[in-house]
Design a protein around this motif. Structure first.
Motif, PDB file in Angstrom:
ATOM      1  N   ASP A  33       0.901  -1.378   0.101  1.00  8.52           N
ATOM      2  CA  ASP A  33      -0.052   0.143   0.016  1.00  8.52           C
ATOM      3  C   ASP A  33       0.874   1.342   0.005  1.00  8.52           C
ATOM      4  OD1 ASP A  33      -1.897   1.993   0.370  1.00  8.52           O
ATOM      5  OD2 ASP A  33      -3.030   0.938   1.948  1.00  8.52           O
ATOM      6  N   LEU A  34       0.982   2.120  -1.044  1.00  7.06           N
ATOM      7  CA  LEU A  34       1.860   3.284  -1.233  1.00  7.06           C
ATOM      8  C   LEU A  34       0.929   4.636  -0.887  1.00  7.06           C
ATOM      9  CD1 LEU A  34       3.408   2.398  -4.609  1.00  7.06           C
ATOM     10  CD2 LEU A  34       4.296   1.814  -2.360  1.00  7.06           C
ATOM     11  N   ARG A  35      -0.276   4.253  -0.595  1.00  7.58           N
ATOM     12  CA  ARG A  35      -1.187   5.629  -0.451  1.00  7.58           C
ATOM     13  C   ARG A  35      -0.664   6.479   0.908  1.00  7.58           C
ATOM     14  NH1 ARG A  35      -6.763   3.191   0.657  1.00  7.58           N
ATOM     15  NH2 ARG A  35      -5.737   1.747   1.751  1.00  7.58           N
ATOM     16  N   HIS A  36       0.022   5.728   1.639  1.00  8.46           N
ATOM     17  CA  HIS A  36       0.233   6.745   3.074  1.00  8.46           C
ATOM     18  C   HIS A  36       1.582   6.946   2.937  1.00  8.46           C
ATOM     19  CE1 HIS A  36      -3.501   5.343   4.738  1.00  8.46           C
ATOM     20  NE2 HIS A  36      -3.576   4.384   4.247  1.00  8.46           N
ATOM     21  N   CYS A  37       2.487   6.805   1.772  1.00  6.20           N
ATOM     22  CA  CYS A  37       3.589   7.215   1.834  1.00  6.20           C
ATOM     23  C   CYS A  37       3.755   8.657   1.557  1.00  6.20           C
ATOM     24  CB  CYS A  37       4.517   6.442   0.713  1.00  6.20           C
ATOM     25  SG  CYS A  37       4.489   4.639   1.182  1.00  6.20           S
ATOM     26  N   LEU A  38       4.684   9.387   2.314  1.00  3.58           N
ATOM     27  CA  LEU A  38       4.998  10.938   2.056  1.00  3.58           C
ATOM     28  C   LEU A  38       5.466  11.242   1.065  1.00  3.58           C
ATOM     29  CD1 LEU A  38       5.779  11.883   5.822  1.00  3.58           C
ATOM     30  CD2 LEU A  38       3.449  11.354   4.862  1.00  3.58           C
ATOM     31  N   ASP A  39       6.433  10.486   0.421  1.00  2.00           N
ATOM     32  CA  ASP A  39       7.182  10.999  -0.733  1.00  2.00           C
ATOM     33  C   ASP A  39       7.746   9.844  -1.545  1.00  2.00           C
ATOM     34  OD1 ASP A  39       9.226   9.999   0.951  1.00  2.00           O
ATOM     35  OD2 ASP A  39       9.757  12.029   1.583  1.00  2.00           O
ATOM     36  N   LEU A  40       8.588  10.063  -2.509  1.00  5.15           N
ATOM     37  CA  LEU A  40       9.078   8.785  -3.401  1.00  5.15           C
ATOM     38  C   LEU A  40       9.925   7.907  -2.779  1.00  5.15           C
ATOM     39  CD1 LEU A  40       9.508   7.482  -6.109  1.00  5.15           C
ATOM     40  CD2 LEU A  40      11.186   9.015  -6.825  1.00  5.15           C
ATOM     41  N   GLU A  41      10.872   8.614  -1.654  1.00  4.86           N
ATOM     42  CA  GLU A  41      11.699   7.823  -0.918  1.00  4.86           C
ATOM     43  C   GLU A  41      10.993   6.549   0.015  1.00  4.86           C
ATOM     44  OE1 GLU A  41      12.109  11.005  -1.350  1.00  4.86           O
ATOM     45  OE2 GLU A  41      13.439  10.885  -2.823  1.00  4.86           O
ATOM     46  N   GLY A  42       9.921   7.335   0.594  1.00  2.00           N
ATOM     47  CA  GLY A  42       8.962   6.346   1.574  1.00  2.00           C
ATOM     48  C   GLY A  42       8.331   5.201   0.729  1.00  2.00           C
ATOM     49  N   MET A  43       8.150   5.622  -0.567  1.00  2.00           N
ATOM     50  CA  MET A  43       7.655   4.428  -1.408  1.00  2.00           C
ATOM     51  C   MET A  43       8.425   3.524  -1.712  1.00  2.00           C
ATOM     52  SD  MET A  43       4.974   6.631  -4.080  1.00  2.00           S
ATOM     53  CE  MET A  43       3.689   7.220  -3.677  1.00  2.00           C
ATOM     54  N   ILE A  44       9.885   3.929  -1.981  1.00  2.00           N
ATOM     55  CA  ILE A  44      11.123   2.955  -2.378  1.00  2.00           C
ATOM     56  C   ILE A  44      11.321   2.194  -0.940  1.00  2.00           C
ATOM     57  CG2 ILE A  44      13.371   2.895  -2.677  1.00  2.00           C
ATOM     58  CD1 ILE A  44      11.714   3.666  -5.110  1.00  2.00           C
ATOM     59  N   GLN A  45      11.219   2.837   0.154  1.00  2.00           N
ATOM     60  CA  GLN A  45      11.409   2.032   1.433  1.00  2.00           C
ATOM     61  C   GLN A  45      10.469   0.962   1.654  1.00  2.00           C
ATOM     62  OE1 GLN A  45      14.174   2.475   3.399  1.00  2.00           O
ATOM     63  NE2 GLN A  45      13.580   0.602   4.357  1.00  2.00           N
ATOM     64  N   LYS A  46       9.170   1.333   1.199  1.00  2.00           N
ATOM     65  CA  LYS A  46       8.120   0.434   1.428  1.00  2.00           C
ATOM     66  C   LYS A  46       8.603  -0.845   0.585  1.00  2.00           C
ATOM     67  CE  LYS A  46       3.782  -0.019   2.811  1.00  2.00           C
ATOM     68  NZ  LYS A  46       3.057   0.523   4.119  1.00  2.00           N
ATOM     69  N   VAL A  47       9.117  -0.807  -0.610  1.00  2.00           N
ATOM     70  CA  VAL A  47       9.295  -1.995  -1.280  1.00  2.00           C
ATOM     71  C   VAL A  47      10.668  -2.773  -0.791  1.00  2.00           C
ATOM     72  CG1 VAL A  47       9.897  -2.838  -3.558  1.00  2.00           C
ATOM     73  CG2 VAL A  47       8.545  -0.715  -3.025  1.00  2.00           C
ATOM     74  N   VAL A  48      11.398  -1.868  -0.222  1.00  2.00           N
ATOM     75  CA  VAL A  48      12.807  -2.264   0.349  1.00  2.00           C
ATOM     76  C   VAL A  48      12.307  -3.433   1.571  1.00  2.00           C
ATOM     77  CG1 VAL A  48      14.729  -1.995   2.177  1.00  2.00           C
ATOM     78  CG2 VAL A  48      14.403  -0.455  -0.095  1.00  2.00           C
ATOM     79  N   ASN A  49      11.331  -3.005   2.087  1.00  2.00           N
ATOM     80  CA  ASN A  49      10.897  -3.705   3.459  1.00  2.00           C
ATOM     81  C   ASN A  49       9.719  -4.964   2.913  1.00  2.00           C
ATOM     82  OD1 ASN A  49      12.017  -1.944   5.052  1.00  2.00           O
ATOM     83  ND2 ASN A  49      10.397  -0.566   5.508  1.00  2.00           N
ATOM     84  N   GLY A  64       4.215   1.736 -11.324  1.00  4.86           N
ATOM     85  CA  GLY A  64       5.096   1.345 -12.275  1.00  4.86           C
ATOM     86  C   GLY A  64       6.355   1.926 -12.355  1.00  4.86           C
ATOM     87  N   TYR A  65       6.336   3.490 -12.073  1.00  2.17           N
ATOM     88  CA  TYR A  65       7.444   4.339 -12.221  1.00  2.17           C
ATOM     89  C   TYR A  65       8.242   3.919 -10.798  1.00  2.17           C
ATOM     90  CZ  TYR A  65      10.243   8.154 -11.648  1.00  2.17           C
ATOM     91  OH  TYR A  65      11.334   9.006 -11.604  1.00  2.17           O
ATOM     92  N   VAL A  66       7.541   3.756  -9.560  1.00  2.00           N
ATOM     93  CA  VAL A  66       8.317   3.427  -8.563  1.00  2.00           C
ATOM     94  C   VAL A  66       9.015   2.017  -8.502  1.00  2.00           C
ATOM     95  CG1 VAL A  66       7.939   2.821  -5.902  1.00  2.00           C
ATOM     96  CG2 VAL A  66       6.466   4.413  -6.749  1.00  2.00           C
ATOM     97  N   ALA A  67       8.540   1.212  -9.333  1.00  2.00           N
ATOM     98  CA  ALA A  67       9.064  -0.148  -9.605  1.00  2.00           C
ATOM     99  C   ALA A  67      10.413   0.187 -10.426  1.00  2.00           C
ATOM    100  CB  ALA A  67       8.192  -0.930 -10.369  1.00  2.00           C
ATOM    101  N   GLN A  68      10.296   1.008 -11.488  1.00  2.00           N
ATOM    102  CA  GLN A  68      11.494   1.418 -12.055  1.00  2.00           C
ATOM    103  C   GLN A  68      12.727   1.935 -11.273  1.00  2.00           C
ATOM    104  OE1 GLN A  68      10.799   3.134 -16.221  1.00  2.00           O
ATOM    105  NE2 GLN A  68       8.684   2.816 -15.797  1.00  2.00           N
ATOM    106  N   VAL A  69      12.189   2.958 -10.535  1.00  2.00           N
ATOM    107  CA  VAL A  69      13.165   3.479  -9.521  1.00  2.00           C
ATOM    108  C   VAL A  69      13.729   2.562  -8.698  1.00  2.00           C
ATOM    109  CG1 VAL A  69      13.519   5.297  -7.865  1.00  2.00           C
ATOM    110  CG2 VAL A  69      12.304   5.846  -9.758  1.00  2.00           C
ATOM    111  N   PHE A  70      12.979   1.785  -8.045  1.00  2.00           N
ATOM    112  CA  PHE A  70      13.512   0.732  -7.124  1.00  2.00           C
ATOM    113  C   PHE A  70      14.394  -0.369  -7.646  1.00  2.00           C
ATOM    114  CE2 PHE A  70      13.525  -3.319  -5.329  1.00  2.00           C
ATOM    115  CZ  PHE A  70      13.572  -3.268  -3.979  1.00  2.00           C
TER     116      PHE A  70
END
Length: 234
Positions: A33-49, A64-70
């Motif tokens: 769930d990416l809806r509660h992330c504050l920024d892109l870094e938070g979204m990437i960290q969600k995937v890290v976890n 899909g963009y977040v996935a590319q960055v990750f």
């Protein structure tokens, strides 16, 4: 085999319902769930976890963009990358101005979900009368607050193309677009394909932006085939 799914803008796990239900019979699945992330870094960290040390990553639209960055930051974690209805290109001036207008509006108003006018842009005309699809899209979007909307929008506002970096990595890549998508157009998908020529790619007919909901069986079939052909332990 383990798969991590990333929803799109204003979406939650329900956008992946069909894919998770079908693929979880043979594979481990997790929707973040990416809806509660504050920024892109938070979204990437969600995937890290995510639950597994290595996994197949599947992202829809914003996801899909977040996935590319990750993938460029943590390529050692991925066994494959699937990009669904997402170009990864910089936003046009028109899109940037539209998002800036929306930001001004939502600073003083409550977000109430996707409107009928917006719906006509997001999905194929033949699916506009399908209440199962439209009601779900409205319900998902309406559960986002103005703050959640703005955080997701800002997180991917200033994008950088990662095509060359992704082309240089060694995990398999799948790109899926829709021939009638007005949000991420076939031309934008083609630019992504040209930027990552080693990627496998497919274009789905009679479908708008919401590929996981509009063409669930076809997308699931493409994912199942791609993932099983690129299966590794872990």
């Amino acid at each position: 085999m383990s798969i991590v799914f990333l929803p799109g803008f204003l979406c939650d796990e329900r956008v992946w319902h069909h894919q998770v239900k079908a693929l979880s019979r043979e594979m481990n699945t997790e929707v973040l769930d990416l809806r509660h992330c504050l920024d892109l870094e938070g979204m990437i960290q969600k995937v890290v976890n995510a639950s597994w040390s290595q996994f197949h990553l599947v992202g829809f639209s914003m996801g899909g963009y977040v996935a590319q960055v990750f993938a460029t930051k943590h390529p050692e974690r991925l066994q494959s990358l699937s990009i669904i209805a997402s170009s990864g290109s910089k936003l046009s001036e028109t899109d940037l101005k539209g998002r800036q207008r929306m930001e001004s509006i939502l600073k003083n108003a409550k977000y109430r979900g996707i409107s009928p006018k917006e719906m006509a842009r997001y999905i194929h005309p033949k699916h506009l009368e399908n209440r199962e699809i439209t009601d779900l899209i409205v319900a998902m979007s309406a559960e986002n607050t103005s703050e959640m909307y703005l955080n997701q929008m800002r997180a991917t506002l200033h994008r950088h193309e990662h095509f060359a970096e992704l082309e240089a990595l060694d995990f398999p890549i799948l790109i899926v677009g829709a021939k009638d998508d007005r949000v991420v157009t076939p031309e934008e998908i083609q630019s992504l394909v040209k930027g990552i020529p080693r990627a496998e790619h497919h274009m789905i007919a009679e479908c708008g932006h919401y590929i996981p909901l509009e063409k669930p069986v076809e997308l699931t079939g493409l994912l199942h085939d791609f993932l099983t052909r690129n299966q590794k332990s872990g």
